[in-house]
Enzyme design. Structure first.
Site, mmCIF file in Angstrom:
data_model
loop_
_atom_site.group_PDB
_atom_site.id
_atom_site.type_symbol
_atom_site.label_atom_id
_atom_site.label_comp_id
_atom_site.label_asym_id
_atom_site.label_seq_id
_atom_site.Cartn_x
_atom_site.Cartn_y
_atom_site.Cartn_z
ATOM 1 N N THR A 1 -5.811 -1.281 6.973
ATOM 2 C CA THR A 1 -5.843 -2.735 7.098
ATOM 3 C C THR A 1 -7.198 -3.216 7.598
ATOM 4 O OG1 THR A 1 -4.913 -2.519 9.326
ATOM 5 C CG2 THR A 1 -3.370 -2.914 7.524
ATOM 6 N N LYS B 1 0.827 -1.213 0.000
ATOM 7 C CA LYS B 1 0.000 0.000 0.000
ATOM 8 C C LYS B 1 0.862 1.264 0.000
ATOM 9 C CE LYS B 1 -2.398 -1.380 3.621
ATOM 10 N NZ LYS B 1 -1.931 -2.788 3.708
ATOM 11 N N THR B 2 1.881 1.305 0.849
ATOM 12 C CA THR B 2 2.767 2.474 0.879
ATOM 13 C C THR B 2 3.507 2.629 -0.443
ATOM 14 O OG1 THR B 2 3.064 2.249 3.277
ATOM 15 C CG2 THR B 2 4.683 3.568 2.093
ATOM 16 N N ASP C 1 -1.409 6.704 6.264
ATOM 17 C CA ASP C 1 -1.414 5.274 6.575
ATOM 18 C C ASP C 1 -2.332 5.019 7.766
ATOM 19 O OD1 ASP C 1 -0.744 2.644 6.294
ATOM 20 O OD2 ASP C 1 1.201 2.809 7.280
ATOM 21 N N ARG D 1 6.396 -8.167 1.702
ATOM 22 C CA ARG D 1 7.257 -7.611 2.754
ATOM 23 C C ARG D 1 7.962 -8.734 3.508
ATOM 24 N NH1 ARG D 1 4.159 -4.146 6.938
ATOM 25 N NH2 ARG D 1 4.143 -2.645 5.213
#
Length: 342
Positions: free
Chosen positions: A159, A65-66, A110, A218
């Site tokens: 999330t 997402k980032t 975020d 990740r």
């Protein structure tokens, strides 16, 4: 041997982290549908010479997402400002952030669902009309002063999209739902990252890392770096040759098993099965048993265990499935509860 300057070490690690992030949608691996939708949105905005619509990126942690927010800014040719929901606990915090934006800037927030309620309500007007109302004074003498904002694009990441209030969710022009990665896609992620880290990984070694990455890029990159460290220490100072046996040894050292379960995952399953005969058991009781916060169990451990079919959430509590017994090598006794009985 001379010690490495900590500041140089930190800069090197940050440089590696930045290098592993794809810089464009073309380089971004996986999420094919979302990539296509974003590309259309960005192309339309560029043709019409306007800022892109506000974007909500929803999905589990670690799926990019980032990185996608950075790509939106880069491909739009706009500056990127980053913040987070927990850091915006007052309407004044948001007002200061919004009023400092330059025309066309991309604002990334975020965990947007964790903003204070007063800040959320201010954001409604900012997203829709590019203005906010500043309250001056208190009580009967309070007045509202409108403040115009430069047009901007908000990219929110969450999330837990279910915690977003409907008025805020509806103001996003596009909502992208990111999905967990398949093993083949994670192999591509590992292959790209290994090349950037100058590690030669044969396909079996890439597949081994991908299988233990819980469907999350990740985690795949993190495991790859631990494998690199293992080879540097145990492989005569070179990280250029890695085979599946080395991957097994490195990840076993870090308690990551063949399907990606770590120490905490196995502790939760072991406690659920041995202490509570497989359940059902409440979340708080289970958290106390393994000595961990309930929120950590719920947000970090449970989603993966439920997804691979090792745990089930029922109205009466958490229940271990027969697959969990088999994986841990524990006999599924007759006294264990059956999901069909709940």
């Amino acid at each position: 041997m001379d010690e490495l300057d900590p500041e140089i070490q930190d800069d090197s690690e940050l440089a590696i982290e930045g290098a592993l992030r794809p810089g464009s949608l073309a380089e971004f691996i996986g999420q094919q549908k979302v990539r296509g939708q974003l590309q259309l949105l960005l192309d339309a905005a560029r043709i019409q010479q306007r800022p892109p619509d506000h974007i909500l990126l929803a999905g589990p942690p670690g799926l990019g997402k980032t990185t996608l927010a950075m790509i939106v800014a880069h491909e739009s040719g706009r500056a990127l400002r980053m913040s987070s929901g927990p850091a915006i606990q007052h309407a004044g915090d948001l007002a200061a952030l919004l009023s400092s934006l330059t025309p066309g800037e991309v604002l990334f927030i975020d965990e947007v669902h964790r903003m204070a309620r007063s800040a959320e309500e201010m954001l409604y007007l900012a997203m829709e009309d590019f203005r906010i109302d500043i309250m001056v004074g208190k009580g009967a003498g309070a007045t509202s002063i409108p403040l115009d904002l430069a047009p901007f694009t908000l990219v929110g990441a969450t999330t837990r999209s279910g915690l977003l209030p409907n008025p805020l969710r509806d103001r996003f022009g596009f909502t992208a739902h990111l999905e967990y990665y398949e093993s083949e896609e994670l192999e591509q992620v590992v292959k790209r990252s290994a090349a950037m880290l100058d590690i030669a990984l044969p396909q079996p070694a890439r597949a081994e890392i991908a299988l233990r990455s819980r469907g999350t890029p990740r985690i795949a990159n993190r495991l790859l770096r631990r494998v690199r460290d293992y080879v540097v220490v145990h492989g005569a100072g070179t990280a250029n040759e890695v085979d599946p046996a080395i991957v097994d040894a490195a990840l076993d050292l870090y308690d990551v098993d063949a399907i990606g379960l770590d120490r905490l995952d196995r502790a939760v399953l072991d406690g659920l099965i041995r202490r509570f005969r497989g359940g059902p058991v409440g979340l708080n009781t289970l958290a106390v048993t393994v000595g961990e916060e309930a929120e950590t169990i719920e947000s970090v451990v449970e989603p993966y265990l439920v997804r691979i079919g090792f745990m089930s959430r029922t109205p009466r509590g958490r229940v271990a499935t027969p697959e969990a017994y088999r994986h841990l090598g524990i006999p599924h006794s007759d006294g264990a509860l059956n999901l069909h009985d709940l």
